[in-house]
Motif scaffolding. Structure first.
Motif, mmCIF file in Angstrom:
data_model
loop_
_atom_site.group_PDB
_atom_site.id
_atom_site.type_symbol
_atom_site.label_atom_id
_atom_site.label_comp_id
_atom_site.label_asym_id
_atom_site.label_seq_id
_atom_site.Cartn_x
_atom_site.Cartn_y
_atom_site.Cartn_z
ATOM 1 N N SER A 54 0.920 -1.194 -0.155
ATOM 2 C CA SER A 54 0.098 0.128 -0.066
ATOM 3 C C SER A 54 0.778 1.210 0.074
ATOM 4 C CB SER A 54 -1.055 0.061 1.192
ATOM 5 O OG SER A 54 -0.198 0.019 2.474
ATOM 6 N N ASN A 55 2.200 1.277 -0.134
ATOM 7 C CA ASN A 55 3.041 2.076 -0.197
ATOM 8 C C ASN A 55 3.794 2.348 -1.424
ATOM 9 O OD1 ASN A 55 2.446 3.042 2.775
ATOM 10 N ND2 ASN A 55 3.932 1.716 3.430
ATOM 11 N N TYR A 56 4.584 3.612 -1.495
ATOM 12 C CA TYR A 56 5.365 3.943 -2.817
ATOM 13 C C TYR A 56 6.772 3.903 -2.180
ATOM 14 C CZ TYR A 56 1.213 4.772 -5.548
ATOM 15 O OH TYR A 56 0.025 4.744 -6.279
ATOM 16 N N GLU A 57 7.659 3.582 -3.108
ATOM 17 C CA GLU A 57 9.186 3.649 -3.057
ATOM 18 C C GLU A 57 9.596 4.606 -4.348
ATOM 19 O OE1 GLU A 57 13.602 1.619 -2.554
ATOM 20 O OE2 GLU A 57 11.471 0.563 -2.545
ATOM 21 N N ILE A 58 9.898 5.693 -4.150
ATOM 22 C CA ILE A 58 10.353 6.753 -5.239
ATOM 23 C C ILE A 58 12.080 6.711 -5.206
ATOM 24 C CG2 ILE A 58 10.383 8.945 -6.199
ATOM 25 C CD1 ILE A 58 7.596 9.403 -4.655
ATOM 26 N N ILE A 59 12.316 6.194 -6.363
ATOM 27 C CA ILE A 59 13.934 6.151 -6.428
ATOM 28 C C ILE A 59 14.567 7.433 -7.249
ATOM 29 C CG2 ILE A 59 15.777 4.746 -7.092
ATOM 30 C CD1 ILE A 59 13.954 2.042 -6.637
ATOM 31 N N LEU A 60 15.360 8.025 -6.709
ATOM 32 C CA LEU A 60 15.945 9.078 -7.643
ATOM 33 C C LEU A 60 17.526 8.585 -7.908
ATOM 34 C CD1 LEU A 60 15.375 12.030 -5.039
ATOM 35 C CD2 LEU A 60 14.304 11.500 -6.990
ATOM 36 N N LEU A 61 17.593 8.483 -9.239
ATOM 37 C CA LEU A 61 18.917 7.675 -9.749
ATOM 38 C C LEU A 61 19.737 8.740 -10.304
ATOM 39 C CD1 LEU A 61 16.986 5.129 -11.948
ATOM 40 C CD2 LEU A 61 18.264 4.739 -9.848
ATOM 41 N N PHE A 62 21.012 8.856 -9.735
ATOM 42 C CA PHE A 62 21.936 9.768 -10.019
ATOM 43 C C PHE A 62 23.223 9.163 -10.941
ATOM 44 C CE2 PHE A 62 19.936 11.187 -6.218
ATOM 45 C CZ PHE A 62 19.423 12.593 -6.728
ATOM 46 N N SER A 63 23.940 9.717 -11.604
ATOM 47 C CA SER A 63 25.088 9.272 -12.062
ATOM 48 C C SER A 63 26.054 8.653 -11.055
ATOM 49 C CB SER A 63 26.060 10.284 -12.876
ATOM 50 O OG SER A 63 26.212 11.381 -11.971
ATOM 51 N N ASN A 64 26.935 7.730 -11.341
ATOM 52 C CA ASN A 64 28.057 7.206 -10.361
ATOM 53 C C ASN A 64 27.216 6.322 -9.534
ATOM 54 O OD1 ASN A 64 30.112 8.493 -11.866
ATOM 55 N ND2 ASN A 64 29.877 10.349 -10.455
ATOM 56 N N ASN A 65 26.072 5.629 -9.883
ATOM 57 C CA ASN A 65 25.580 4.783 -8.867
ATOM 58 C C ASN A 65 25.048 5.413 -7.592
ATOM 59 O OD1 ASN A 65 25.496 2.545 -10.940
ATOM 60 N ND2 ASN A 65 27.391 1.850 -10.018
ATOM 61 N N ALA A 66 24.856 6.642 -7.638
ATOM 62 C CA ALA A 66 24.268 7.178 -6.505
ATOM 63 C C ALA A 66 22.802 7.073 -6.643
ATOM 64 C CB ALA A 66 24.832 8.821 -6.342
ATOM 65 N N ILE A 67 22.198 6.701 -5.334
ATOM 66 C CA ILE A 67 20.653 6.679 -5.480
ATOM 67 C C ILE A 67 20.173 7.080 -4.127
ATOM 68 C CG2 ILE A 67 18.833 4.930 -4.982
ATOM 69 C CD1 ILE A 67 20.717 2.878 -6.497
ATOM 70 N N ILE A 68 18.897 7.924 -4.141
ATOM 71 C CA ILE A 68 18.208 8.188 -2.957
ATOM 72 C C ILE A 68 16.864 7.522 -3.127
ATOM 73 C CG2 ILE A 68 17.052 10.185 -1.776
ATOM 74 C CD1 ILE A 68 19.314 11.737 -2.475
ATOM 75 N N ASN A 69 16.420 6.718 -1.770
ATOM 76 C CA ASN A 69 15.236 6.132 -1.877
ATOM 77 C C ASN A 69 14.095 6.877 -1.048
ATOM 78 O OD1 ASN A 69 17.202 4.121 -2.553
ATOM 79 N ND2 ASN A 69 15.620 2.654 -2.640
#
Length: 129
Positions: free
Chosen positions: A99-114
């Protein structure tokens, strides 16, 4: 060009968020311009993006990307102590988990914010320098 309009785009579902992702891809973000206001459940990013609305333009636009109702934020491959680091945003991908969302911000150099939230509520707003 001095009297141009500033845009504000609101995303409340996956399709809307894909539009914002397309407009923000290749944006440059100074790491110190990323803020998670945990008490307010707001995640803010100040970014410099290309003017993709006008294909012939080389203009850069300063914008604020605001995610609301964020319960939790996690990052990977981002040095939290390097405030002078610049990140290049590649894409924003939403995924539904139960029932929830995970929003993934993808950056260069394999950097990620969830970002973890119950609903999608995102605003991309252009600002003047």
């Amino acid at each position: 060009m001095a009297d141009k309009f500033l845009k504000k785009i609101i995303a409340q579902n996956k399709d809307d968020l894909r539009v914002i992702s397309a407009l923000c891809s290749e944006s440059i973000i100074k790491q110190s311009e990323i803020k998670f206001l945990k008490e307010n459940k707001i995640f803010l990013i100040s970014l410099e993006r290309k003017n993709k609305e006008n294909k012939n333009s080389k203009e850069k636009i300063n914008s604020i990307l605001k995610f609301e109702f964020i319960e939790e934020s996690k990052s990977k491959n981002i040095d939290q102590n390097d405030k002078e680091n610049f990140l290049k945003l590649l894409a924003i991908e939403p995924y539904k988990k139960e029932s929830n969302y995970e929003i993934i911000l993808l950056f260069s150099n394999n950097a990620i914010i969830n970002l973890f939230c119950e609903i999608i509520d995102c605003t991309l707003e252009d600002v003047r320098k």
